[in-house]
Enzyme design. Sequence first.
Site, short mmCIF file in Angstrom:
data_model
loop_
_atom_site.label_atom_id
_atom_site.label_comp_id
_atom_site.label_asym_id
_atom_site.label_seq_id
_atom_site.Cartn_x
_atom_site.Cartn_y
_atom_site.Cartn_z
N HIS A 70 44.55 -26.96 -40.29
CA HIS A 70 44.73 -25.66 -39.60
C HIS A 70 45.74 -24.79 -40.35
CE1 HIS A 70 44.92 -23.03 -35.96
NE2 HIS A 70 46.15 -22.80 -36.42
N GLU A 71 46.92 -25.34 -40.63
CA GLU A 71 47.96 -24.55 -41.27
C GLU A 71 47.61 -24.25 -42.73
OE1 GLU A 71 49.89 -23.23 -39.34
OE2 GLU A 71 49.74 -24.56 -37.60
N HIS B 171 45.72 -21.08 -42.77
CA HIS B 171 46.64 -19.94 -42.74
C HIS B 171 47.22 -19.68 -44.12
CE1 HIS B 171 46.81 -18.95 -38.51
NE2 HIS B 171 47.21 -20.15 -38.13
N GLU C 243 43.83 -16.49 -37.54
CA GLU C 243 43.39 -17.66 -36.79
C GLU C 243 41.94 -18.02 -37.12
OE1 GLU C 243 45.30 -19.64 -35.33
OE2 GLU C 243 47.08 -18.37 -35.30
#
Length: 515
Positions: free
Chosen positions: A279-280, A283, A309
Amino acid sequence: MVAVVTEKIEFSYKKLMEKVKDLFVFQSIESIISWDMETMMPPKAIQLRSQQLALISRITHKMITDPEIGNLLEKIRQHPEHDELDEVQKRNVYLIKKDFDEQTKLPEELVAEIAKQQAITVDVWKKAKVAKDFSIFRPELEKIVDLKKKAAEILMKVKETATPYDALIDSFEPKMTTETITRVFDQLREGLALILKKCGTASKQPDIRSLWRKVPINAQRQVAKALAETVGYDVISKNAGGRIDETEHPFAAGYYDDVRLTTHYYEHNFTSSIFSVLHEAGHAMYEQNLNPEWMYQPVGTACSSGFHESQSRFVENIVGRSRDFWVYFLPKLKEIAGNDLTDIDLDSLVHAINEVRPSKIRIEADEVTYCLHIIIRFDIERDLFAEKIMVKELPEIWNQKYKESLGINVENDSEGVMQDTHWASGLYGYFPSYALGNIYGGQILMAMEKDRPDWRKQLSIGNFRDIKEWLIKNVYSCGNLYDPADLIKKVTGEELNVKPYLNYLSTKYSELYGF
């Protein structure tokens, strides 16, 4: 005569961009100091750090509201050759003016007070969460909410929004409104409820026991590095622009050449760190692959929090929870983890990591129920800033909504209203971006599949490069040249539409659950 006029507008524009560059550099310093507060700072330093952040916010506010910026903007906008500026230049001028107009209306004292209170509230939130005691957190939370209400009332007038909460949303998702989000979320809630019901009644249920195997923390750290390497987030080479550290709540922070992520590790829940890293990393890769020619310019930033997101959840879920990804990565995982995971079967693992089960914790939620967590938070924020509810009522309202929407009984406030850091950090209006990101992601997937129909096959042999290059070309490189509504239309050819995301979920989970 014409040449002189052109030089004058170019001179004013160049001077404006020089001042903005200093601002971006200074904000990057603030980002790293905030990262340090969450990762390396000793506990005793919190009061000093809160003052440091307050001072930085005060200086940043002075830089943004410098009268010279206002003068330069006026010269450029009133110049006879303003219309001859190119698309990028016009967008930069528009974004700088928007920020200038908003920040000049916010008192410097209020900006500094918010920054100081954010640091204090986050610190108290951590202690209250450990103690499972909302009463410890409540006084500081009330202070930050009151401060953000003051800011929202001011920004509402500047942005000409219908409500104070719309003004807060606009800071994360430009030109998005509570009315639009409510309408879209109602459609989303209805579609998710149907898929959730089908998964719950399906005869083909996953066996998740393998996910609770004990995997040593040191091994999980090596898995995190391998995941980063697989998706192209460099934390190892001499030219690495990233690193992975450990915090209570995972996040990514940084700017272009220095974008860092954090995760957390649990010995008996090894997939938690896997998906937080993915997830990160999503980003981080967005930030690192913005158009390098636009560095230090407003257009050289992300389009919106929702688009941010969309990229993190694209990597985490659409890629990271796909069978194709695990065809390639499971052997690597087994090699690193050793004897603890040698007997795990591919299809069993894929079904297990895609289990649909209502849960208390947002960051651990499955794809189907995740947006329901967000909708609950959106409903609460909307009512809080509309003065329909009070801070002291939050635990009771939270627990009631979880019971109604997910059938969950919340046993303590640490797994309930205090589970996220966003409210302590003053990030009101941010939560809707998570669900909007999922919706954008569904539309982006639909567009990518037209251009890269073999993306799943390539992923199964470890080729994430094709996906990344497509995202760079179609999303990352656009930066902040467009508002989110315009960018999603440019990328996909259609307006914001929840159907592609619901279709993606329906197709995926019907195959997994056999309905």
